[in-house]
Design a protein around this motif. Structure first.
Motif, PDB file in Angstrom:
ATOM      1  N   LEU A  10       0.945  -1.223  -0.030  1.00  0.00           N
ATOM      2  CA  LEU A  10       0.004  -0.095  -0.096  1.00  0.00           C
ATOM      3  C   LEU A  10       0.912   1.347  -0.017  1.00  0.00           C
ATOM      4  O   LEU A  10       0.752   2.058  -0.699  1.00  0.00           O
ATOM      5  CB  LEU A  10      -0.927   0.094   1.390  1.00  0.00           C
ATOM      6  CG  LEU A  10      -1.794   1.137   1.429  1.00  0.00           C
ATOM      7  CD1 LEU A  10      -2.792   1.110   0.239  1.00  0.00           C
ATOM      8  CD2 LEU A  10      -2.682   1.058   2.515  1.00  0.00           C
ATOM      9  N   TYR A  14       0.816   4.121  -2.939  1.00  0.00           N
ATOM     10  CA  TYR A  14       0.922   5.677  -2.834  1.00  0.00           C
ATOM     11  C   TYR A  14       2.134   6.683  -2.919  1.00  0.00           C
ATOM     12  O   TYR A  14       1.943   7.635  -3.368  1.00  0.00           O
ATOM     13  CB  TYR A  14      -0.010   6.084  -1.152  1.00  0.00           C
ATOM     14  CG  TYR A  14      -1.251   5.748  -1.004  1.00  0.00           C
ATOM     15  CD1 TYR A  14      -2.203   6.558  -1.722  1.00  0.00           C
ATOM     16  CD2 TYR A  14      -1.524   4.455  -0.392  1.00  0.00           C
ATOM     17  CE1 TYR A  14      -3.435   6.442  -1.642  1.00  0.00           C
ATOM     18  CE2 TYR A  14      -3.004   4.471  -0.234  1.00  0.00           C
ATOM     19  CZ  TYR A  14      -4.028   5.403  -0.942  1.00  0.00           C
ATOM     20  OH  TYR A  14      -5.275   5.369  -0.958  1.00  0.00           O
ATOM     21  N   HIS A 116      -8.562   0.818   3.301  1.00  0.00           N
ATOM     22  CA  HIS A 116      -7.063   0.373   3.178  1.00  0.00           C
ATOM     23  C   HIS A 116      -6.541  -0.259   4.170  1.00  0.00           C
ATOM     24  O   HIS A 116      -5.350  -0.597   4.159  1.00  0.00           O
ATOM     25  CB  HIS A 116      -6.390   1.561   2.580  1.00  0.00           C
ATOM     26  CG  HIS A 116      -6.840   2.063   1.275  1.00  0.00           C
ATOM     27  ND1 HIS A 116      -7.026   1.695   0.175  1.00  0.00           N
ATOM     28  CD2 HIS A 116      -7.529   3.509   1.302  1.00  0.00           C
ATOM     29  CE1 HIS A 116      -7.637   2.541  -0.672  1.00  0.00           C
ATOM     30  NE2 HIS A 116      -7.968   3.555  -0.167  1.00  0.00           N
ATOM     31  N   LEU A 146     -14.992   0.477  -1.495  1.00  0.00           N
ATOM     32  CA  LEU A 146     -14.206   0.304  -2.623  1.00  0.00           C
ATOM     33  C   LEU A 146     -14.822  -0.036  -3.864  1.00  0.00           C
ATOM     34  O   LEU A 146     -16.199  -0.963  -3.799  1.00  0.00           O
ATOM     35  CB  LEU A 146     -13.077  -0.881  -2.492  1.00  0.00           C
ATOM     36  CG  LEU A 146     -11.934  -0.261  -1.485  1.00  0.00           C
ATOM     37  CD1 LEU A 146     -10.983  -1.441  -1.533  1.00  0.00           C
ATOM     38  CD2 LEU A 146     -11.330   1.059  -1.924  1.00  0.00           C
ATOM     39  N   HIS A 150     -11.444  -2.880  -7.653  1.00  0.00           N
ATOM     40  CA  HIS A 150     -10.396  -2.677  -6.823  1.00  0.00           C
ATOM     41  C   HIS A 150     -10.494  -4.137  -5.984  1.00  0.00           C
ATOM     42  O   HIS A 150      -9.440  -4.753  -5.570  1.00  0.00           O
ATOM     43  CB  HIS A 150     -10.408  -1.704  -5.827  1.00  0.00           C
ATOM     44  CG  HIS A 150     -10.117  -0.228  -6.432  1.00  0.00           C
ATOM     45  ND1 HIS A 150      -9.069  -0.024  -7.008  1.00  0.00           N
ATOM     46  CD2 HIS A 150     -11.032   0.751  -6.732  1.00  0.00           C
ATOM     47  CE1 HIS A 150      -9.024   1.208  -7.546  1.00  0.00           C
ATOM     48  NE2 HIS A 150     -10.309   1.669  -7.301  1.00  0.00           N
TER      49      HIS A 150
END
Length: 171
Positions: A10, A14, A116, A146, A150
């Motif tokens: 993750l 990002y 997340h 989501l 995804h």
């Protein structure tokens, strides 16, 4: 181990997306309205933590309401963009799972982040957010659904790596 891998993946996503994250049109009117309501409940000159702060898109709104702004995010790329705004008095690179503040803020904003966070980490994250606010402080937390693509991509990725993955009930 798989939780650590998921967290690291993750952060990588990002960091890669940080350069353009949030640059397109964002339908954030609803969030902005709720954040304004929360800001009205904070004492004048209050200290607000935006965690994770991402690029700091709420910083100007918080500062315009007369509050001091701090941010925390696990992505170095996101923090670099947040720092460029020149608004937050403090920015820390940390995850919600490792947030270590205690009784420091009048409010904590955690917007569009919990989806997340692995469900196994939710109790610890919620405890960290609660501990970060002063007695009587506020925690504003959102959970966004989501999109199915995804969820499908995550499921396929986990299965391909032999990780435990179970489909939930459709909403």
């Amino acid at each position: 181990m798989w939780l650590a891998e998921r967290r690291a993946a993750l952060v990588d996503v990002y960091d890669v997306e940080a350069a353009t994250y949030g640059d397109g049109p964002q339908p954030w009117d609803v969030q902005r309205a709720w954040v304004a309501r929360v800001l009205g409940l904070i004492p004048p000159g209050g200290v607000v933590l935006d965690a994770p702060c991402g690029t700091g898109k709420y910083f100007a709104m918080l500062a315009a309401a007369g509050h001091r702004v701090a941010g925390a995010d696990q992505s170095a790329g996101m923090l670099a963009r947040a720092r460029a705004r020149g608004i937050a008095f403090s920015l820390e690179r940390t995850s919600l799972q490792d947030l270590s503040y205690a009784d420091r803020f009048d409010a904590v904003l955690t917007i569009e982040a919990m989806q997340h966070i692995p469900p196994e980490d939710w109790p610890g994250v919620l405890a960290n957010l609660r501990r970060a606010v002063r007695p009587g402080g506020l925690v504003y937390l959102t959970v966004q659904d989501l999109h199915q693509h995804h969820i499908q991509r995550a499921f396929e990725s986990l299965c391909a790596r032999g990780r435990p993955a179970v489909r939930g009930e459709p909403a």
